[in-house]
Every structure is written in structure tokens, then in C-alpha cells.
Design an enzyme around this catalytic site. Structure first.
Site, PDB file in Angstrom:
ATOM      1  N   ASN A 175     -23.074   0.974  27.144  1.00 20.71           N
ATOM      2  CA  ASN A 175     -22.469   2.392  26.432  1.00 20.71           C
ATOM      3  C   ASN A 175     -22.054   1.894  25.155  1.00 20.71           C
ATOM      4  OD1 ASN A 175     -21.610   4.637  25.885  1.00 20.71           O
ATOM      5  ND2 ASN A 175     -20.019   4.643  27.644  1.00 20.71           N
ATOM      6  N   TRP A 176     -22.567   2.271  24.074  1.00 19.52           N
ATOM      7  CA  TRP A 176     -22.218   2.193  22.829  1.00 19.52           C
ATOM      8  C   TRP A 176     -20.933   3.054  22.163  1.00 19.52           C
ATOM      9  CZ3 TRP A 176     -26.154  -0.381  18.819  1.00 19.52           C
ATOM     10  CH2 TRP A 176     -26.534  -1.395  19.207  1.00 19.52           C
ATOM     11  N   LYS A 177     -20.818   4.026  23.083  1.00 23.50           N
ATOM     12  CA  LYS A 177     -19.846   5.302  22.562  1.00 23.50           C
ATOM     13  C   LYS A 177     -20.025   5.541  21.313  1.00 23.50           C
ATOM     14  CE  LYS A 177     -16.936   3.321  26.390  1.00 23.50           C
ATOM     15  NZ  LYS A 177     -15.590   3.165  26.798  1.00 23.50           N
ATOM     16  N   HIS A 222     -18.760  10.830  31.766  1.00 26.70           N
ATOM     17  CA  HIS A 222     -18.072   9.733  31.392  1.00 26.70           C
ATOM     18  C   HIS A 222     -16.573  10.094  31.256  1.00 26.70           C
ATOM     19  CE1 HIS A 222     -15.745   6.614  29.241  1.00 26.70           C
ATOM     20  NE2 HIS A 222     -17.034   5.743  29.674  1.00 26.70           N
ATOM     21  N   GLU A 270     -14.331   9.883  29.445  1.00 21.40           N
ATOM     22  CA  GLU A 270     -13.826  10.201  28.054  1.00 21.40           C
ATOM     23  C   GLU A 270     -14.429  11.595  27.767  1.00 21.40           C
ATOM     24  OE1 GLU A 270     -15.427   6.697  25.870  1.00 21.40           O
ATOM     25  OE2 GLU A 270     -13.728   5.320  26.943  1.00 21.40           O
ATOM     26  N   GLU A 274     -16.000   3.960  37.480  1.00 20.85           N
ATOM     27  CA  GLU A 274     -15.320   3.396  36.290  1.00 20.85           C
ATOM     28  C   GLU A 274     -13.955   3.982  36.429  1.00 20.85           C
ATOM     29  OE1 GLU A 274     -18.012   2.466  32.815  1.00 20.85           O
ATOM     30  OE2 GLU A 274     -17.431   4.600  32.628  1.00 20.85           O
ATOM     31  N   GLY A 298     -11.793  -0.306  28.472  1.00 16.13           N
ATOM     32  CA  GLY A 298     -11.279  -0.665  27.148  1.00 16.13           C
ATOM     33  C   GLY A 298      -9.781  -1.388  27.247  1.00 16.13           C
ATOM     34  N   SER A 356     -13.980  -2.706  31.467  1.00 11.55           N
ATOM     35  CA  SER A 356     -13.917  -4.078  31.068  1.00 11.55           C
ATOM     36  C   SER A 356     -14.564  -5.417  31.703  1.00 11.55           C
ATOM     37  CB  SER A 356     -12.183  -4.462  31.146  1.00 11.55           C
ATOM     38  OG  SER A 356     -11.465  -3.603  30.373  1.00 11.55           O
ATOM     39  N   GLY A 412     -18.745  -1.273  28.222  1.00 12.13           N
ATOM     40  CA  GLY A 412     -18.754  -0.633  27.022  1.00 12.13           C
ATOM     41  C   GLY A 412     -18.589  -1.410  25.752  1.00 12.13           C
ATOM     42  N   GLY A 413     -17.247  -2.028  25.346  1.00 16.20           N
ATOM     43  CA  GLY A 413     -16.915  -2.911  24.375  1.00 16.20           C
ATOM     44  C   GLY A 413     -17.979  -3.887  24.128  1.00 16.20           C
TER      45      GLY A 413
HETATM   46  P1  PGA Z   1     -15.367  -0.928  28.479  1.00 14.77           P
HETATM   47  O1  PGA Z   1     -16.069   0.398  28.733  1.00 14.77           O
HETATM   48  O2  PGA Z   1     -16.472  -2.002  28.893  1.00 14.77           O
HETATM   49  O3  PGA Z   1     -15.071  -1.034  26.976  1.00 14.77           O
HETATM   50  O4  PGA Z   1     -14.152  -1.154  29.258  1.00 14.77           O
HETATM   51  C1  PGA Z   1     -16.666   1.101  29.886  1.00 14.77           C
HETATM   52  C2  PGA Z   1     -17.346   2.196  29.878  1.00 14.77           C
HETATM   53  O5  PGA Z   1     -16.549   3.325  29.552  1.00 14.77           O
HETATM   54  O6  PGA Z   1     -18.459   2.707  30.178  1.00 14.77           O
END
Ligand code: PGA
Length: 249
Positions: free
Chosen positions: A11-13, A96, A98, A166, A172, A211, A232-233
Site C-alpha cells: 500500500n503506497w498511500k 484503511h 487512515e 492492522e 508506521g 510495520s 506500507g512503508g
Molecule cells: P506500515 O503500513 O507497513 O508502514 O506500517 C501498513 C499499512 O498501513 O497498510
């Protein structure tokens, strides 16, 4: 025991410009060799979906990070699941944390979006997870159970639905739950899925996200009822993402 093919999803956000499509090309080029035991998916920002699909050339899947519940209409700035599909996507992340936090998306909204994804022929990845406060006060399973009951789409099947657990506090932050805590929640989600989706729930993929890094992926992915990762990251570079996906070599 049902055999479930895992899913390694990125997930590149709100990250990535045209030049970043080279990372997707590199992931696609290596996927069969490095992660042949899993399906591989990258969800770039919507602006890059079409270019990402060209770069992927069918070797990995491309998805959206959100979709509107309706197929079309007067919804400035929104993107429908049909439009994602038209751009070449085959998955859409919905709910998600966010989106739930930044855009006030309720379970009801998330369910409508997931149903939009299914209507368009996409696979919906429905995200659930507790906040730090909810975990500290012992509400994790109640929160996740309520999110599942409220957000899962009608018509969800093993072939068009994925659930991502999650924990909000793990996203993050570099923090992850203990393996025992991951197992507890994933086993709980499996039981809920079997109850909520008779005949399908046993085979719906349950991803862990929050993470996930090359250094912790193997132990997290080995936990019972963890059928892949939502990253994510560490999905922003081919090197790190393949370092995770290669758990499924
Ligand atoms: P992260 O994000 O791997 O940067 O913790 C995961 C996500 O929000 O899907």
C-alpha cells in the site's frame, strides 16, 4: 485444512510519482522468481494505476487504495470501483484506518465501498484493527469483531474478499504485536469469518499489516491464519518489498 494461497500486498498511500513506477516494474520482474508461492499486489496512488498496470504486464496485480460506493455520479474528487477496474486494477483496499480516521469512514461506509468493489469485479481488502487505547483497555477482539460485522460486504467470498488486520498503533510506528497477540486476533477473525460467511470464511485470506519489514516478515507470516501481509512503508522500494514477499519464495 483449506490451503490458502497467500497474498503479499503493498500500500503506497500518498507516495509515488511517475518515476516510482520503475519500482513496480522491478517487483513485477522478480515476483515469480522471488515470491512464486504468493499472489503479489501493489496499490499505488490512483494517478499511477494505469502506468503501474503497463509496467506490471500481468505479472503482479495492481489495486486502488479506496473507492466510492457508487459506480458514477456527482462526487467530485472520488473514484469509483468501476473506474479503478477500467484503469486496470483488480483489487481495492477499503476501510484503511487512515481513511476511517482522516475521512470519518464508518463501518457502514466501508461496507458500501466494499460492495462497490465487488459490484465492479474487484477483490475488496477490508481493513480492521484496534487503536492503542482499545488494546490497552482489553477491547481488541470486541472492536475487531464489530468492524467485521459492520464492514464486510454482502456477497463476500474467498475469491473476492480479503481481510487485513492492522492494529492502528502498529502502522508506521515500527511497533508490532507479539506473535501470540497476532495469532489470537487472526484466529478470532477466522472464526468470525466462518460464522459470517458460511462456506467461504474458512478460505478468505487474512493479512497482517503494521510495520512489516524484511526483518520480521518470516516470523509474522508463519503465524497461524496469517495468509500474507499488507505492507506500507516497506513496499515503496522493490528491494524491501521483495525482502518481505520472498518469505513465499
Ligand atoms: P506500515 O503500513 O507497513 O508502514 O506500517 C501498513 C499499512 O498501513 O497498510
Amino acid at each position: 485444512m483449506t490451503t490458502i494461497r497467500p497474498l503479499a500486498a503493498g500500500n503506497w498511500k500518498m507516495n509515488g510519482l511517475t518515476a516510482s513506477v520503475a519500482e513496480i516494474a522491478a517487483i513485477a520482474e522478480a515476483a515469480a522468481r522471488e515470491a512464486g508461492g504468493a499472489d503479489v499486489l501493489i496499490c499505488p496512488p490512483a494517478t499511477l494505476i494505469s502506468a503501474a498496470c503497463s509496467a506490471a504486464a500481468g505479472r503482479i496485480a495492481i489495486g486502488g487504495q479506496d473507492c466510492h460506493a457508487r459506480a458514477s455520479g456527482a462526487h467530485t474528487g472520488d473514484i469509483s470501483a468501476e473506474q479503478l477496474k477500467d484503469a486496470g486494477a483488480s483489487f481495492a483496499i477499503v476501510g484503511h484506518s487512515e481513511r476511517r480516521a482522516d475521512h470519518g469512514e464508518s463501518d457502514e461506509v466501508v461496507r458500501a465501498k466494499a460492495e462497490g468493489a465487488l459490484r465492479a469485479g474487484l477483490t475488496a481488502i477490508v481493513c480492521v484493527g484496534e487503536t492503542h487505547l482499545q488494546r490497552e483497555s482489553g477491547q481488541t477482539l470486541a472492536v475487531v469483531g464489530a468492524q467485521l460485522a459492520g464492514s464486510l460486504p454482502h456477497g463476500g467470498k474467498a475469491t473476492n474478499l480479503v481481510v487485513a488486520y492492522e492494529p492502528v498503533w502498529a502502522i508506521g510506528t515500527g511497533l508490532t504485536p507479539t506473535l501470540a497477540d497476532v495469532a489470537e486476533v487472526h484466529n478470532f477473525i477466522r472464526h468470525e469469518l466462518i460464522d459470517l460467511l458460511p462456506g467461504e470464511g474458512a478460505a478468505v485470506r487474512i493479512l497482517y499489516g503494521g510495520s512489516v519489514k524484511p526483518a520480521n516478515a518470516a516470523e509474522l507470516m508463519a503465524v497461524e491464519n496469517v495468509n500474507g501481509a499488507l505492507v506500507g512503508g516497506a513496499s515503496l522500494t522493490a528491494k524491501d518489498f521483495l525482502g518481505i514477499a520472498s518469505v513465499y519464495k
